[in-house]
Motif scaffolding. Sequence first.
Motif, PDB file in Angstrom:
ATOM      1  N   LEU A  90      -2.512  15.505   7.520  1.00 20.86           N
ATOM      2  CA  LEU A  90      -2.817  14.583   8.616  1.00 20.86           C
ATOM      3  C   LEU A  90      -3.718  13.935   9.484  1.00 20.86           C
ATOM      4  O   LEU A  90      -3.790  13.079   9.764  1.00 20.86           O
ATOM      5  CB  LEU A  90      -1.825  15.538  10.059  1.00 20.86           C
ATOM      6  N   ASP A  91      -4.766  15.224   9.171  1.00 27.73           N
ATOM      7  CA  ASP A  91      -5.532  14.164  10.521  1.00 27.73           C
ATOM      8  C   ASP A  91      -7.064  13.000   9.173  1.00 27.73           C
ATOM      9  O   ASP A  91      -7.087  12.398   9.238  1.00 27.73           O
ATOM     10  CB  ASP A  91      -7.246  15.237  10.520  1.00 27.73           C
ATOM     11  N   ASP A  92      -6.533  13.231   8.297  1.00 24.96           N
ATOM     12  CA  ASP A  92      -7.175  12.532   7.305  1.00 24.96           C
ATOM     13  C   ASP A  92      -6.227  11.318   7.188  1.00 24.96           C
ATOM     14  O   ASP A  92      -7.131   9.854   7.025  1.00 24.96           O
ATOM     15  CB  ASP A  92      -6.940  12.401   5.388  1.00 24.96           C
ATOM     16  N   LEU A  93      -5.168  10.930   7.980  1.00 24.64           N
ATOM     17  CA  LEU A  93      -4.174   9.966   7.416  1.00 24.64           C
ATOM     18  C   LEU A  93      -4.495   9.111   8.487  1.00 24.64           C
ATOM     19  O   LEU A  93      -4.297   7.951   8.335  1.00 24.64           O
ATOM     20  CB  LEU A  93      -3.172  10.748   8.072  1.00 24.64           C
ATOM     21  N   SER A  94      -5.452   9.446   9.156  1.00 19.70           N
ATOM     22  CA  SER A  94      -6.182   8.656  10.103  1.00 19.70           C
ATOM     23  C   SER A  94      -7.408   7.553   9.782  1.00 19.70           C
ATOM     24  O   SER A  94      -7.078   6.541  10.573  1.00 19.70           O
ATOM     25  CB  SER A  94      -7.238   9.864  11.456  1.00 19.70           C
ATOM     26  N   HIS A  95      -7.500   7.768   8.381  1.00 17.20           N
ATOM     27  CA  HIS A  95      -8.390   6.323   8.313  1.00 17.20           C
ATOM     28  C   HIS A  95      -7.540   5.938   7.966  1.00 17.20           C
ATOM     29  O   HIS A  95      -8.118   4.356   7.633  1.00 17.20           O
ATOM     30  CB  HIS A  95      -9.131   7.326   6.843  1.00 17.20           C
ATOM     31  N   PHE A  96      -6.086   5.307   7.932  1.00 20.64           N
ATOM     32  CA  PHE A  96      -5.040   4.502   7.752  1.00 20.64           C
ATOM     33  C   PHE A  96      -4.766   3.703   9.233  1.00 20.64           C
ATOM     34  O   PHE A  96      -3.517   3.065   8.624  1.00 20.64           O
ATOM     35  CB  PHE A  96      -4.131   4.424   6.802  1.00 20.64           C
ATOM     36  N   ALA A 140       5.661  14.846  11.479  1.00 21.09           N
ATOM     37  CA  ALA A 140       4.524  14.488  12.150  1.00 21.09           C
ATOM     38  C   ALA A 140       4.249  13.105  11.856  1.00 21.09           C
ATOM     39  O   ALA A 140       4.061  12.339  13.097  1.00 21.09           O
ATOM     40  CB  ALA A 140       3.306  15.538  12.126  1.00 21.09           C
ATOM     41  N   ILE A 141       4.309  11.988  11.081  1.00 22.02           N
ATOM     42  CA  ILE A 141       4.204  11.040  10.313  1.00 22.02           C
ATOM     43  C   ILE A 141       4.824  10.002  10.567  1.00 22.02           C
ATOM     44  O   ILE A 141       4.458   9.168  10.968  1.00 22.02           O
ATOM     45  CB  ILE A 141       3.864  11.714   8.180  1.00 22.02           C
ATOM     46  N   CYS A 142       6.039  10.519  10.904  1.00 20.75           N
ATOM     47  CA  CYS A 142       6.614   9.586  11.860  1.00 20.75           C
ATOM     48  C   CYS A 142       6.901   9.166  12.684  1.00 20.75           C
ATOM     49  O   CYS A 142       6.720   7.619  13.381  1.00 20.75           O
ATOM     50  CB  CYS A 142       8.626  10.954  11.897  1.00 20.75           C
ATOM     51  N   GLY A 143       5.781  10.497  14.140  1.00 17.62           N
ATOM     52  CA  GLY A 143       5.026  10.270  15.403  1.00 17.62           C
ATOM     53  C   GLY A 143       4.395   9.421  15.222  1.00 17.62           C
ATOM     54  O   GLY A 143       3.829   8.401  15.809  1.00 17.62           O
ATOM     55  N   PHE A 144       3.796   9.772  13.838  1.00 11.89           N
ATOM     56  CA  PHE A 144       2.808   9.062  13.920  1.00 11.89           C
ATOM     57  C   PHE A 144       2.038   7.665  13.706  1.00 11.89           C
ATOM     58  O   PHE A 144       2.004   6.326  14.116  1.00 11.89           O
ATOM     59  CB  PHE A 144       1.657   9.390  13.191  1.00 11.89           C
ATOM     60  N   VAL A 145       3.599   7.360  12.381  1.00 12.89           N
ATOM     61  CA  VAL A 145       3.755   5.794  12.273  1.00 12.89           C
ATOM     62  C   VAL A 145       4.511   5.301  13.304  1.00 12.89           C
ATOM     63  O   VAL A 145       4.172   3.394  13.897  1.00 12.89           O
ATOM     64  CB  VAL A 145       4.862   5.672  11.338  1.00 12.89           C
ATOM     65  N   GLN A 146       5.421   5.705  14.162  1.00 12.11           N
ATOM     66  CA  GLN A 146       6.024   5.039  15.258  1.00 12.11           C
ATOM     67  C   GLN A 146       4.972   4.522  16.393  1.00 12.11           C
ATOM     68  O   GLN A 146       5.415   3.936  17.479  1.00 12.11           O
ATOM     69  CB  GLN A 146       7.234   6.052  16.214  1.00 12.11           C
ATOM     70  N   HIS A 147       3.414   5.402  16.679  1.00 11.34           N
ATOM     71  CA  HIS A 147       3.010   5.425  17.651  1.00 11.34           C
ATOM     72  C   HIS A 147       2.171   4.042  17.616  1.00 11.34           C
ATOM     73  O   HIS A 147       1.627   3.450  18.196  1.00 11.34           O
ATOM     74  CB  HIS A 147       2.488   6.321  18.358  1.00 11.34           C
ATOM     75  N   HIS A 148       1.759   4.153  16.160  1.00 10.73           N
ATOM     76  CA  HIS A 148       0.771   2.954  15.318  1.00 10.73           C
ATOM     77  C   HIS A 148       1.117   1.519  15.093  1.00 10.73           C
ATOM     78  O   HIS A 148       0.377   0.310  15.316  1.00 10.73           O
ATOM     79  CB  HIS A 148      -0.583   3.856  14.977  1.00 10.73           C
ATOM     80  N   ALA A 149       2.243   1.817  14.331  1.00  8.95           N
ATOM     81  CA  ALA A 149       2.540   0.296  13.453  1.00  8.95           C
ATOM     82  C   ALA A 149       3.227  -0.651  15.058  1.00  8.95           C
ATOM     83  O   ALA A 149       4.083  -0.362  15.998  1.00  8.95           O
ATOM     84  CB  ALA A 149       3.684   0.929  12.945  1.00  8.95           C
ATOM     85  N   ARG A 150       3.056  -1.965  14.571  1.00  9.62           N
ATOM     86  CA  ARG A 150       3.324  -3.320  15.553  1.00  9.62           C
ATOM     87  C   ARG A 150       4.310  -3.445  14.384  1.00  9.62           C
ATOM     88  O   ARG A 150       4.790  -4.520  14.817  1.00  9.62           O
ATOM     89  CB  ARG A 150       1.962  -4.198  15.988  1.00  9.62           C
ATOM     90  N   GLY A 151       4.862  -3.730  13.740  1.00 10.05           N
ATOM     91  CA  GLY A 151       5.589  -4.781  12.242  1.00 10.05           C
ATOM     92  C   GLY A 151       6.773  -3.145  12.758  1.00 10.05           C
ATOM     93  O   GLY A 151       6.952  -2.068  12.953  1.00 10.05           O
ATOM     94  N   VAL A 152       8.018  -3.840  11.246  1.00 13.57           N
ATOM     95  CA  VAL A 152       8.929  -3.190  11.180  1.00 13.57           C
ATOM     96  C   VAL A 152       8.943  -1.769  10.890  1.00 13.57           C
ATOM     97  O   VAL A 152       8.132  -1.689   9.764  1.00 13.57           O
ATOM     98  CB  VAL A 152      10.140  -3.706  10.530  1.00 13.57           C
ATOM     99  N   LEU A 197       0.730  -1.220  -0.163  1.00 14.28           N
ATOM    100  CA  LEU A 197       0.213  -0.140  -0.078  1.00 14.28           C
ATOM    101  C   LEU A 197       0.495   1.247   0.297  1.00 14.28           C
ATOM    102  O   LEU A 197       1.744   1.079   0.963  1.00 14.28           O
ATOM    103  CB  LEU A 197      -0.482   0.084   1.321  1.00 14.28           C
ATOM    104  N   PHE A 198       0.717   1.898  -1.007  1.00 12.41           N
ATOM    105  CA  PHE A 198       0.947   3.516  -1.080  1.00 12.41           C
ATOM    106  C   PHE A 198       0.354   4.394  -0.855  1.00 12.41           C
ATOM    107  O   PHE A 198      -0.364   4.919  -0.857  1.00 12.41           O
ATOM    108  CB  PHE A 198       1.726   3.985  -2.402  1.00 12.41           C
ATOM    109  N   LEU A 199       0.857   5.410   0.057  1.00 11.51           N
ATOM    110  CA  LEU A 199       0.063   6.566   0.709  1.00 11.51           C
ATOM    111  C   LEU A 199       0.551   7.947   0.363  1.00 11.51           C
ATOM    112  O   LEU A 199       1.664   7.991   0.673  1.00 11.51           O
ATOM    113  CB  LEU A 199      -0.173   6.342   2.415  1.00 11.51           C
ATOM    114  N   GLU A 200       0.262   8.520  -0.433  1.00 14.42           N
ATOM    115  CA  GLU A 200       0.376   9.845  -1.046  1.00 14.42           C
ATOM    116  C   GLU A 200      -0.137  10.901  -0.770  1.00 14.42           C
ATOM    117  O   GLU A 200      -1.365  10.846  -0.736  1.00 14.42           O
ATOM    118  CB  GLU A 200       0.544   9.605  -2.461  1.00 14.42           C
ATOM    119  N   ARG A 201       0.699  11.915   0.170  1.00 13.34           N
ATOM    120  CA  ARG A 201      -0.469  12.696  -0.358  1.00 13.34           C
ATOM    121  C   ARG A 201      -1.438  13.700  -0.959  1.00 13.34           C
ATOM    122  O   ARG A 201      -0.247  13.961  -2.312  1.00 13.34           O
ATOM    123  CB  ARG A 201       0.442  14.177   0.830  1.00 13.34           C
TER     124      ARG A 201
END
Length: 360
Positions: free
Chosen positions: A69-75, A96-108, A40-44
């Motif tokens: 950023l708010d819309d990214l929460s859908h993913f 900010a996205i780095c922080g979002f990913v590090q907070h929510h991702a459970r994989g690598v 999956l590729f997510l593009e602004r």
Amino acid sequence: MNGFDLVVLGLSLSSSWGNGHATTYRALLKAYAAGGRRVLFLERDQPWYADHRDLENPDFCTLEFYQGLDDLSHFRGEIARAGAVVVGSYTPDGAAICGFVQHHARGVTAFYDIDTPVTLAALERNACPYLSAEMIPGFDLYLSFTGGPTLARLARDFQAKAARALYCAVDPELYRPLDLATRYDLGYLGTYAPDRQPVIERLLIEPARRAPELRFVVAGPQYRDTIDWPANVARIDHVGPQDHAAFYGACRFTLNATRRDMVRAGYSPSVRLFEAAACETPIISDAWRGLESLFAPGADIVVAADADDVLHALRNMTEAQRRALARGARARVLDAHTAAHRAEELAGHIAAAQKAAQPA
């Protein structure tokens, strides 16, 4: 349904206009997905890319757009369930996205820096909009466009857990030799950058001034109106990826010009270097540390310091020598620098990070 094997948040996949990231992502992710992996590729959704999209429905991955950023929460669910999540350099609101990913991702989690020397220079000035130094230790992987000593620096000065080189690469199905008539003696393909323009001035514009009988071309957007182009230098505003091979095929030689921070760091090959070589177009390049680890100077590539070096190659190299140079560079790329090679490297780095994260 299980989650995606890989989620990438990057600058652009849909548009190659004004950036070199799109072709890099396309080649890498197409090869990565060829092994049956779901991507999956997510593009602004940016207006300047929306106006120049040349890949809206890729057949090798799912492409989704988000507004901010708010819309990214859908993913959030896709990011949480993914086997690996990668954030790319120059992604809008990247810090900010780095922080979002590090907070929510459970994989690598990984940061893929396609601009490493520029990134590190900006971090030193505390002026990098897409990454903060504090975020780097939070990634399981730091995948770097630049190899060599920079990898040790990332670990030493920025506490990167696993800094690994992941050079750009090429899709040999798209970039291949074409039987075309030569239109130009020397061509350059790339977006304008102020710190790269002096190289183009020295190795293309000055030779053009001194050799009015030769033909030159510069293709790419955003070049300044103040540039004094000689009459024998053609300008093309944009060449889409589908026409890159034809552009290289129309040139007797192509120029590789490197940005200042990349020259200082060394070991920073542009994606255009591999693409031109795959098209079997002889390359004239500026000099930088690590180039010899990729191509053999004099056998696979011409290294030029000034206009004299460029003109010597254009005027004195025989057709047999030119073709031998081109074949040598293409062989190097097919042996070690295709997208399939990079996809295998990426899979290996992710697997190693997964293993390192497991309890002892």
